[in-house]
Design a protein around this motif. Structure first.
Motif, PDB file in Angstrom:
ATOM      1  N   SER A   5      -4.008  -3.309 -15.594  1.00  0.00           N
ATOM      2  CA  SER A   5      -5.024  -2.303 -15.839  1.00  0.00           C
ATOM      3  C   SER A   5      -5.340  -1.461 -14.602  1.00  0.00           C
ATOM      4  O   SER A   5      -5.718  -0.313 -14.731  1.00  0.00           O
ATOM      5  CB  SER A   5      -6.294  -2.961 -16.360  1.00  0.00           C
ATOM      6  N   LYS A   6      -5.181  -1.991 -13.417  1.00  0.00           N
ATOM      7  CA  LYS A   6      -5.529  -1.264 -12.191  1.00  0.00           C
ATOM      8  C   LYS A   6      -4.443  -1.446 -11.138  1.00  0.00           C
ATOM      9  O   LYS A   6      -3.771  -2.465 -11.080  1.00  0.00           O
ATOM     10  CB  LYS A   6      -6.848  -1.784 -11.610  1.00  0.00           C
ATOM     11  N   TYR A   7      -4.304  -0.427 -10.300  1.00  0.00           N
ATOM     12  CA  TYR A   7      -3.371  -0.471  -9.180  1.00  0.00           C
ATOM     13  C   TYR A   7      -4.128  -0.162  -7.901  1.00  0.00           C
ATOM     14  O   TYR A   7      -5.118   0.563  -7.904  1.00  0.00           O
ATOM     15  CB  TYR A   7      -2.258   0.569  -9.355  1.00  0.00           C
ATOM     16  N   TYR A   8      -3.643  -0.724  -6.797  1.00  0.00           N
ATOM     17  CA  TYR A   8      -4.247  -0.501  -5.488  1.00  0.00           C
ATOM     18  C   TYR A   8      -3.156  -0.111  -4.498  1.00  0.00           C
ATOM     19  O   TYR A   8      -2.014  -0.525  -4.625  1.00  0.00           O
ATOM     20  CB  TYR A   8      -4.928  -1.772  -4.983  1.00  0.00           C
ATOM     21  N   ILE A   9      -3.547   0.668  -3.493  1.00  0.00           N
ATOM     22  CA  ILE A   9      -2.669   0.971  -2.363  1.00  0.00           C
ATOM     23  C   ILE A   9      -3.186   0.140  -1.203  1.00  0.00           C
ATOM     24  O   ILE A   9      -4.372   0.187  -0.882  1.00  0.00           O
ATOM     25  CB  ILE A   9      -2.708   2.467  -2.009  1.00  0.00           C
ATOM     26  N   VAL A  10      -2.309  -0.638  -0.599  1.00  0.00           N
ATOM     27  CA  VAL A  10      -2.700  -1.467   0.537  1.00  0.00           C
ATOM     28  C   VAL A  10      -1.835  -1.123   1.746  1.00  0.00           C
ATOM     29  O   VAL A  10      -0.638  -0.907   1.635  1.00  0.00           O
ATOM     30  CB  VAL A  10      -2.606  -2.977   0.217  1.00  0.00           C
ATOM     31  N   GLY A  15       1.782  -0.597   9.137  1.00  0.00           N
ATOM     32  CA  GLY A  15       1.417   0.791   8.881  1.00  0.00           C
ATOM     33  C   GLY A  15       1.946   1.367   7.591  1.00  0.00           C
ATOM     34  O   GLY A  15       1.604   2.489   7.245  1.00  0.00           O
ATOM     35  N   THR A  16       2.794   0.628   6.883  1.00  0.00           N
ATOM     36  CA  THR A  16       3.296   1.118   5.603  1.00  0.00           C
ATOM     37  C   THR A  16       2.322   0.779   4.483  1.00  0.00           C
ATOM     38  O   THR A  16       1.600  -0.215   4.555  1.00  0.00           O
ATOM     39  CB  THR A  16       4.678   0.532   5.262  1.00  0.00           C
ATOM     40  N   CYS A  17       2.314   1.616   3.464  1.00  0.00           N
ATOM     41  CA  CYS A  17       1.430   1.416   2.320  1.00  0.00           C
ATOM     42  C   CYS A  17       2.261   1.069   1.091  1.00  0.00           C
ATOM     43  O   CYS A  17       3.271   1.718   0.821  1.00  0.00           O
ATOM     44  CB  CYS A  17       0.618   2.668   2.038  1.00  0.00           C
ATOM     45  N   GLU A  18       1.812   0.063   0.381  1.00  0.00           N
ATOM     46  CA  GLU A  18       2.476  -0.375  -0.839  1.00  0.00           C
ATOM     47  C   GLU A  18       1.511  -0.250  -2.012  1.00  0.00           C
ATOM     48  O   GLU A  18       0.302  -0.365  -1.836  1.00  0.00           O
ATOM     49  CB  GLU A  18       2.906  -1.831  -0.730  1.00  0.00           C
ATOM     50  N   ARG A  34      -4.753  -4.111   6.149  1.00  0.00           N
ATOM     51  CA  ARG A  34      -5.621  -3.384   7.077  1.00  0.00           C
ATOM     52  C   ARG A  34      -6.580  -2.464   6.331  1.00  0.00           C
ATOM     53  O   ARG A  34      -7.727  -2.351   6.704  1.00  0.00           O
ATOM     54  CB  ARG A  34      -4.786  -2.559   8.041  1.00  0.00           C
ATOM     55  N   GLU A  35      -6.074  -1.749   5.315  1.00  0.00           N
ATOM     56  CA  GLU A  35      -6.898  -0.858   4.511  1.00  0.00           C
ATOM     57  C   GLU A  35      -6.472  -0.976   3.064  1.00  0.00           C
ATOM     58  O   GLU A  35      -5.336  -1.347   2.772  1.00  0.00           O
ATOM     59  CB  GLU A  35      -6.755   0.597   4.969  1.00  0.00           C
ATOM     60  N   LYS A  36      -7.401  -0.602   2.171  1.00  0.00           N
ATOM     61  CA  LYS A  36      -7.105  -0.672   0.738  1.00  0.00           C
ATOM     62  C   LYS A  36      -7.760   0.523   0.060  1.00  0.00           C
ATOM     63  O   LYS A  36      -8.890   0.872   0.365  1.00  0.00           O
ATOM     64  CB  LYS A  36      -7.649  -1.979   0.173  1.00  0.00           C
ATOM     65  N   TRP A  37      -7.010   1.163  -0.858  1.00  0.00           N
ATOM     66  CA  TRP A  37      -7.530   2.267  -1.650  1.00  0.00           C
ATOM     67  C   TRP A  37      -7.358   1.932  -3.120  1.00  0.00           C
ATOM     68  O   TRP A  37      -6.364   1.359  -3.520  1.00  0.00           O
ATOM     69  CB  TRP A  37      -6.774   3.564  -1.342  1.00  0.00           C
ATOM     70  N   GLY A  38      -8.306   2.338  -3.915  1.00  0.00           N
ATOM     71  CA  GLY A  38      -8.210   2.088  -5.350  1.00  0.00           C
ATOM     72  C   GLY A  38      -9.504   1.542  -5.872  1.00  0.00           C
ATOM     73  O   GLY A  38     -10.487   1.433  -5.142  1.00  0.00           O
ATOM     74  N   ALA A  46      -1.566   6.246  -8.505  1.00  0.00           N
ATOM     75  CA  ALA A  46      -1.478   5.568  -7.208  1.00  0.00           C
ATOM     76  C   ALA A  46      -0.343   6.151  -6.365  1.00  0.00           C
ATOM     77  O   ALA A  46      -0.494   6.309  -5.154  1.00  0.00           O
ATOM     78  CB  ALA A  46      -1.275   4.071  -7.411  1.00  0.00           C
ATOM     79  N   ILE A  47       0.764   6.501  -7.000  1.00  0.00           N
ATOM     80  CA  ILE A  47       1.889   7.106  -6.274  1.00  0.00           C
ATOM     81  C   ILE A  47       1.473   8.448  -5.692  1.00  0.00           C
ATOM     82  O   ILE A  47       1.752   8.755  -4.530  1.00  0.00           O
ATOM     83  CB  ILE A  47       3.118   7.245  -7.191  1.00  0.00           C
TER      84      ILE A  47
END
Length: 62
Positions: A5-10, A15-18, A34-38, A46-47
């Protein structure tokens, strides 16, 4: 198989984001993040956000 149901960018220590589904995020090592978006409603959303983060210099491409 049901779509998550949900996706996150971590952002990891390197330094790379998945993009990770929410259910995988709970099982991952929180110290590596280190950081998280979503959350994002779709993988496509998310892409698009990840591309913006790369262009803004907040993430490194894979």
């Amino acid at each position: 198989m049901a779509e998550p149901s949900k996706y996150y960018i971590v952002k990891g220590k390197n330094g790379t984001c998945e993009i990770l589904p929410g259910d995988h995020l709970e099982g991952s090592d929180q110290e590596e993040i280190r950081e998280k978006w979503g959350p994002f409603e779709s993988r496509e959303g998310a892409i698009a956000r990840r591309v913006g983060l790369i262009r803004a210099g907040k993430c490194q491409p894979l």
